[in-house]
Write an enzyme that holds these catalytic residues in place. Structure first.
Site, short mmCIF file in Angstrom:
data_model
loop_
_atom_site.label_atom_id
_atom_site.label_comp_id
_atom_site.label_asym_id
_atom_site.label_seq_id
_atom_site.Cartn_x
_atom_site.Cartn_y
_atom_site.Cartn_z
N ARG A 66 -76.87 84.10 -0.80
CA ARG A 66 -76.03 83.66 0.29
C ARG A 66 -76.35 84.86 1.34
O ARG A 66 -76.11 84.26 2.56
CB ARG A 66 -74.54 83.58 -0.35
CG ARG A 66 -74.23 82.57 -1.26
CD ARG A 66 -72.73 82.75 -1.76
NE ARG A 66 -72.38 81.78 -2.67
CZ ARG A 66 -72.66 81.91 -4.07
NH1 ARG A 66 -73.13 82.94 -4.35
NH2 ARG A 66 -72.26 80.79 -4.85
N HIS B 81 -67.43 86.47 -3.07
CA HIS B 81 -68.29 85.20 -3.18
C HIS B 81 -69.70 85.14 -3.37
O HIS B 81 -70.14 84.62 -2.59
CB HIS B 81 -67.65 84.17 -1.99
CG HIS B 81 -68.32 82.63 -2.47
ND1 HIS B 81 -68.09 81.86 -3.63
CD2 HIS B 81 -69.05 81.91 -1.77
CE1 HIS B 81 -68.74 80.75 -3.41
NE2 HIS B 81 -69.37 80.52 -2.40
N ASP C 199 -65.15 79.02 -6.77
CA ASP C 199 -65.54 79.49 -8.21
C ASP C 199 -64.52 79.45 -9.31
O ASP C 199 -65.01 79.42 -10.68
CB ASP C 199 -65.72 81.18 -7.80
CG ASP C 199 -66.65 81.25 -6.48
OD1 ASP C 199 -67.30 80.51 -6.43
OD2 ASP C 199 -66.48 82.41 -5.71
N ARG D 136 -65.34 76.21 -11.12
CA ARG D 136 -66.66 76.24 -11.97
C ARG D 136 -66.26 76.89 -13.25
O ARG D 136 -66.73 76.60 -14.25
CB ARG D 136 -67.62 76.87 -11.15
CG ARG D 136 -68.25 76.04 -10.10
CD ARG D 136 -69.27 76.65 -9.34
NE ARG D 136 -69.79 75.82 -8.13
CZ ARG D 136 -70.70 76.13 -7.00
NH1 ARG D 136 -70.23 77.43 -6.83
NH2 ARG D 136 -71.17 75.35 -6.36
N1 LIG Z 1 -67.73 79.18 0.64
C1 LIG Z 1 -68.32 78.35 -0.43
O1 LIG Z 1 -68.02 78.17 -1.23
C2 LIG Z 1 -69.53 77.38 0.17
C3 LIG Z 1 -70.29 77.83 1.44
N2 LIG Z 1 -71.21 76.85 1.57
C4 LIG Z 1 -72.07 77.26 2.92
O2 LIG Z 1 -71.57 76.04 3.97
C5 LIG Z 1 -72.67 76.00 5.00
C6 LIG Z 1 -72.70 74.33 5.09
O3 LIG Z 1 -73.48 74.11 3.98
P1 LIG Z 1 -73.81 72.43 3.95
O4 LIG Z 1 -72.96 71.69 4.31
O5 LIG Z 1 -74.40 72.09 2.64
O6 LIG Z 1 -75.08 72.74 5.00
P2 LIG Z 1 -75.53 71.45 5.85
O7 LIG Z 1 -77.06 71.94 6.55
O8 LIG Z 1 -75.76 70.13 5.12
O9 LIG Z 1 -74.62 71.15 7.01
C7 LIG Z 1 -74.34 72.12 8.01
C8 LIG Z 1 -74.18 71.32 9.16
O10 LIG Z 1 -73.74 72.45 10.21
C9 LIG Z 1 -74.29 71.86 11.61
N3 LIG Z 1 -74.28 72.91 12.60
C10 LIG Z 1 -75.20 73.97 12.72
N4 LIG Z 1 -74.95 74.73 13.67
C11 LIG Z 1 -73.83 74.27 14.33
C12 LIG Z 1 -72.96 74.44 15.31
N5 LIG Z 1 -73.09 75.57 16.35
N6 LIG Z 1 -71.93 73.70 15.73
C13 LIG Z 1 -71.64 72.60 15.04
N7 LIG Z 1 -72.33 72.31 13.91
C14 LIG Z 1 -73.39 73.09 13.67
C15 LIG Z 1 -75.82 71.49 11.25
O11 LIG Z 1 -76.16 70.43 12.11
C16 LIG Z 1 -75.55 70.70 9.83
O12 LIG Z 1 -75.08 69.30 9.91
C17 LIG Z 1 -73.72 76.80 4.44
O13 LIG Z 1 -73.86 78.00 5.14
C18 LIG Z 1 -73.37 77.02 2.89
O14 LIG Z 1 -73.99 78.19 2.55
C19 LIG Z 1 -71.69 75.78 0.74
C20 LIG Z 1 -70.98 75.59 -0.25
C21 LIG Z 1 -69.87 76.41 -0.75
O1 LIG Z 2 -74.37 78.57 -3.47
C1 LIG Z 2 -74.29 78.64 -2.20
O2 LIG Z 2 -75.03 78.93 -1.47
C2 LIG Z 2 -73.36 77.53 -1.69
C3 LIG Z 2 -72.00 78.12 -2.18
O3 LIG Z 2 -71.49 79.22 -1.61
C4 LIG Z 2 -71.67 77.69 -3.65
O4 LIG Z 2 -71.89 76.59 -4.00
O5 LIG Z 2 -70.90 78.32 -4.21
#
Ligand SMILES: NC(=O)C1=CN([C@@H]2O[C@H](COP(=O)(O)OP(=O)(O)OC[C@H]3O[C@@H](n4cnc5c(N)ncnc54)[C@H](O)[C@@H]3O)[C@@H](O)[C@H]2O)C=CC1
Ligand SMILES: O=C([O-])CC(=O)C(=O)O
Length: 310
Positions: A88, A175, A148, A151
């Site tokens: 990450r 995380h 987390d 999970r």
């Molecule tokens: N904190 C957590 O537990 C988790 C965090 N994540 C993180 O969440 C983020 C998103 O993941 P996904 O939805 O799978 O990615 P994704 O690629 O499916 O969606 C991200 C979206 O953000 C949009 N985007 C990019 N720049 C932008 C901006 N300036 N303004 C508005 N929209 C913008 C993109 O066009 C895209 O549609 C990633 O950084 C991922 O690592 C994902 C899962 C869990």
């Molecule tokens: O694994 C990743 O990169 C996205 C995330 O944070 C999660 O699913 O826990």
């Protein structure tokens, strides 16, 4: 109650879907930079209204933040996800700039909103949001611990061969694949310590599987997970909007709690209408305290990379 979700990708759209069908908010606005994408996701989800039966009004916009005005909660999922083999932490270069500009845009139109940060590396993005916006610490919440922990409970339920909803447990710390701390000592099967049923080796395996839970899914899916992440954000937003005061591990700014200062990382919090209403001290033992300090060192190292954006 109005929620804005920035980023209509996998996590953002799943979160909008869960918030809508569970009726957590009356209005949800999805924002993305990809032309027509948020509008399309919103229309697709809204066409479930009569089949999954909900009344939430969901709309999408390509970058028009005026439509987000007056949001009570803003969720930031914009940015890139990791690919198999990545950590990450490798996402910081691109995501820091995105998260900072998005936070500025949303606050212009929703100056009183509580911000939930999801984009990775989440603890560092939460710290960046707090520092860049100057918001009070109770209004900036990083989502990671809810996911987390879910999970952790999944892997515990598999090891116990019991329903996940009969299992209690929490993950604190960063995380990250190596910074999470699944609290196996405090986990229980309906109040009975899980150590009554599982050997130390089995508990160690549950903890290890939990820590790499996101990486495992990224390997299987080719991009990172979204169903459990989106649902975990919705769970957190529900506790804020409906003032449920649930105890949820969240990444929040620490000022001495758990022996740490000037850092955002996962600790158990009471989450209600004011955002972070209390940080709960679960009285870690010496081994857990050492793990927390090591986790904090890694998160702090990552935060040092923010110098160019802060
Ligand atoms: N904190 C957590 O537990 C988790 C965090 N994540 C993180 O969440 C983020 C998103 O993941 P996904 O939805 O799978 O990615 P994704 O690629 O499916 O969606 C991200 C979206 O953000 C949009 N985007 C990019 N720049 C932008 C901006 N300036 N303004 C508005 N929209 C913008 C993109 O066009 C895209 O549609 C990633 O950084 C991922 O690592 C994902 C899962 C869990
Ligand atoms: O694994 C990743 O990169 C996205 C995330 O944070 C999660 O699913 O826990």
């Amino acid at each position: 109650m109005k929620v804005t979700i920035v980023g209509a990708g996998n996590v953002g759209a799943t979160c909008a879907d869960v918030i809508s069908y569970r009726g957590i908010a009356s209005e949800v606005v999805l924002v993305d930079i990809k032309e027509g994408f948020a509008e399309g996701k919103a229309m697709d989800i809204m066409q479930c209204a009569t089949t999954t039966v909900f009344n939430t009004q969901l709309s999408g916009t390509t970058g028009d933040y005026s439509k987000t005005a007056g949001s009570d909660v803003v969720v930031i999922t914009s940015g890139i996800p990791r690919k198999p083999g990545m950590t990450r932490e490798e996402l910081i270069g691109i995501n820091a700039g995105i998260v900072k500009s998005v936070a500025d845009n949303v606050l212009t139109h929703s100056p009183n909103a509580i911000i939930v940060v999801v984009s990775n590396p989440m603890d560092t993005m939460t710290y960046l949001t707090l520092k860049a916006t100057g918001l009070p610490k109770h209004r900036v919440i990083g989502m990671g611990g809810a996911l987390d922990s879910s999970r952790f409970k999944y892997f515990l339920s598999k090891a116990l061969d019991k329903p996940a909803n009969d299992v209690q447990g929490m993950v604190i710390g960063g995380h990250g694949d190596t910074t999470m701390i699944p609290l196996t000592r405090l986990a229980s099967y309906n109040g009975v310590p899980v150590s009554n049923f599982l050997s130390q080796a089995e508990l160690d395996k549950v903890a290890a599987d939990t820590m790499v839970g996101g990486a495992t899914l990224t390997g299987l899916l080719g991009t990172s997970a979204w169903y459990a992440p989106g649902a975990s954000v919705a769970y957190l937003v529900d506790s804020i909007l409906n003032d449920q005061k649930r105890m949820i591990p969240c990444s929040v700014f620490l000022e001495g709690e758990y022996g740490q200062e000037d850092i955002c990382m996962g600790v158990p919090c009471i989450i209600g209408k004011n955002g972070v209403e209390k940080i709960v001290d679960v009285q870690l033992n010496d081994a857990e305290k050492a793990l927390f300090a090591k986790s904090a060192d890694a998160v702090r190292n990552m935060n040092a990379d923010l110098k160019s954006v802060l």
